[in-house]
Design a protein around this motif. Structure first.
Motif, PDB file in Angstrom:
ATOM      1  N   SER A  19       0.843  -1.188   0.000  1.00 55.22           N
ATOM      2  CA  SER A  19       0.000   0.000   0.000  1.00 55.22           C
ATOM      3  C   SER A  19       0.884   1.245   0.000  1.00 55.22           C
ATOM      4  N   SER A  78      -6.710  -9.243  -4.151  1.00 55.09           N
ATOM      5  CA  SER A  78      -6.969  -7.929  -4.746  1.00 55.09           C
ATOM      6  C   SER A  78      -8.371  -7.437  -4.391  1.00 55.09           C
ATOM      7  N   GLU A  79      -9.335  -8.324  -4.382  1.00 58.63           N
ATOM      8  CA  GLU A  79     -10.700  -7.952  -3.988  1.00 58.63           C
ATOM      9  C   GLU A  79     -10.737  -7.518  -2.530  1.00 58.63           C
ATOM     10  N   SER A  82      -9.230  -4.068  -2.382  1.00 59.40           N
ATOM     11  CA  SER A  82     -10.065  -3.030  -3.000  1.00 59.40           C
ATOM     12  C   SER A  82     -11.195  -2.568  -2.090  1.00 59.40           C
ATOM     13  N   GLN A  83     -11.551  -3.376  -1.086  1.00 57.08           N
ATOM     14  CA  GLN A  83     -12.622  -3.004  -0.167  1.00 57.08           C
ATOM     15  C   GLN A  83     -12.146  -2.159   1.007  1.00 57.08           C
ATOM     16  N   HIS A  87      -8.220   2.371   0.043  1.00 58.66           N
ATOM     17  CA  HIS A  87      -8.068   2.059  -1.383  1.00 58.66           C
ATOM     18  C   HIS A  87      -9.309   2.470  -2.173  1.00 58.66           C
ATOM     19  N   LYS A  88     -10.488   2.261  -1.599  1.00 58.46           N
ATOM     20  CA  LYS A  88     -11.740   2.634  -2.278  1.00 58.46           C
ATOM     21  C   LYS A  88     -11.808   4.126  -2.581  1.00 58.46           C
ATOM     22  N   ASN A  90      -9.090   6.199  -2.911  1.00 57.10           N
ATOM     23  CA  ASN A  90      -7.823   6.664  -3.494  1.00 57.10           C
ATOM     24  C   ASN A  90      -6.927   7.422  -2.521  1.00 57.10           C
ATOM     25  N   GLN A  93      -2.981   3.540  -2.891  1.00 61.50           N
ATOM     26  CA  GLN A  93      -3.094   2.610  -4.011  1.00 61.50           C
ATOM     27  C   GLN A  93      -2.379   1.326  -3.606  1.00 61.50           C
TER      28      GLN A  93
END
Length: 120
Positions: A19, A78-79, A82-83, A87-88, A90, A93
């Motif tokens: 991250s 990755s899923e 992304s949650q 990360h959701k 921005n 990243q």
């Protein structure tokens, strides 16, 4: 054994979510509690292996962090990444990398009498 008969110890495969700062670092403070709640939820579900910021020699965070998760594959990791509210939105990243844990040691002591524990 893989790789020409060379033993690989435990051979546990986990996924490192690297991250780094994203496009909206100014939202970090507003989303920090949500980020911690998400990561702590992963811990309670048994998904989280370890997480935390990367630091320099003085224990000062250097802006990057790692979240290590148990997942079936990189897509599932990755899923999971992304949650994360960071990360959701921005704030950060991420990239995902598989890691095979071959060697190492984790010591856990549990004292039944007073309910304390020590991890080293």
């Amino acid at each position: 054994m893989a790789d020409g008969g060379i033993p690989h110890g435990l051979g546990l495969v986990v996924y490192i979510i690297n991250s780094e700062p994203g496009e909206h670092p100014e939202k970090r403070a507003d989303l920090f509690a949500d980020h911690l709640a998400y990561v702590n939820g992963l811990e309670k579900k048994g998904v989280l292996f370890a997480a935390g910021p990367l630091v320099d020699e003085t224990d000062t965070p250097i802006g990057r962090g790692m979240i290590v998760v148990r997942a079936k594959n990189a897509e599932e990791a990755s899923e999971i990444a992304s949650q994360d509210p960071f990360h959701k939105n921005n704030v950060r990243q991420f990239s995902v990398q598989a890691w095979r844990v071959n060697e190492g040691r984790l010591n856990v002591s549990i004292n039944y009498s007073d309910g304390t524990c020590e991890i080293s």
